[in-house]
Scaffold this motif. Structure first.
Motif, PDB file in Angstrom:
ATOM      1  N   LEU A  30       0.977   8.725  -2.433  1.00 54.02           N
ATOM      2  CA  LEU A  30       0.466   7.620  -3.239  1.00 54.02           C
ATOM      3  C   LEU A  30      -0.586   6.842  -2.447  1.00 54.02           C
ATOM      4  CD1 LEU A  30       3.904   6.265  -4.484  1.00 54.02           C
ATOM      5  CD2 LEU A  30       2.260   7.576  -5.834  1.00 54.02           C
ATOM      6  N   SER A  33      -3.438   1.417  -4.168  1.00 53.79           N
ATOM      7  CA  SER A  33      -3.694   0.945  -5.535  1.00 53.79           C
ATOM      8  C   SER A  33      -2.642   1.475  -6.506  1.00 53.79           C
ATOM      9  CB  SER A  33      -5.100   1.329  -5.992  1.00 53.79           C
ATOM     10  OG  SER A  33      -5.272   2.728  -5.973  1.00 53.79           O
ATOM     11  N   GLU A  34      -2.171   2.702  -6.308  1.00 59.01           N
ATOM     12  CA  GLU A  34      -1.121   3.236  -7.171  1.00 59.01           C
ATOM     13  C   GLU A  34       0.196   2.484  -6.956  1.00 59.01           C
ATOM     14  OE1 GLU A  34      -2.274   7.908  -7.772  1.00 59.01           O
ATOM     15  OE2 GLU A  34      -1.528   7.286  -5.796  1.00 59.01           O
ATOM     16  N   TYR A  55       3.843   9.803 -11.589  1.00 53.06           N
ATOM     17  CA  TYR A  55       3.136   9.859 -10.311  1.00 53.06           C
ATOM     18  C   TYR A  55       3.543  11.062  -9.461  1.00 53.06           C
ATOM     19  CZ  TYR A  55       1.055   5.349 -11.223  1.00 53.06           C
ATOM     20  OH  TYR A  55       0.312   4.327 -11.770  1.00 53.06           O
TER      21      TYR A  55
END
Length: 74
Positions: A30, A33-34, A55
């Motif tokens: 990840l 920002s995620e 995700y």
């Protein structure tokens, strides 16, 4: 000169070891920002399993983000 452990201990004691966090860690799946988006969506009540699927990470990863065990710098 010395063993690998001696050299590692020396590096740490002299403050020459830099902590690698977040997306700079080579195994990170990840980005910062995620993770921010995941945290916001968790606060809005979205289920961790749904976020994990979206995700493509383990449910435990989302739980660790939720409970502040990982990605604490974000």
């Amino acid at each position: 000169l010395g063993t690998d452990k001696d050299n590692s201990d020396d590096k740490v004691s002299k403050g020459r070891q830099r902590a690698v966090r977040g997306s700079l860690q080579h195994l990170a799946k990840l980005s910062e920002s995620e993770v921010i988006v995941i945290k916001q969506r968790l606060l809005e009540g979205e289920h961790p399993s749904q976020l994990a699927r979206e995700y493509r990470v383990a449910r435990q990863t989302v739980d660790a983000i939720k409970y502040g065990k990982t990605w604490t710098h974000v």
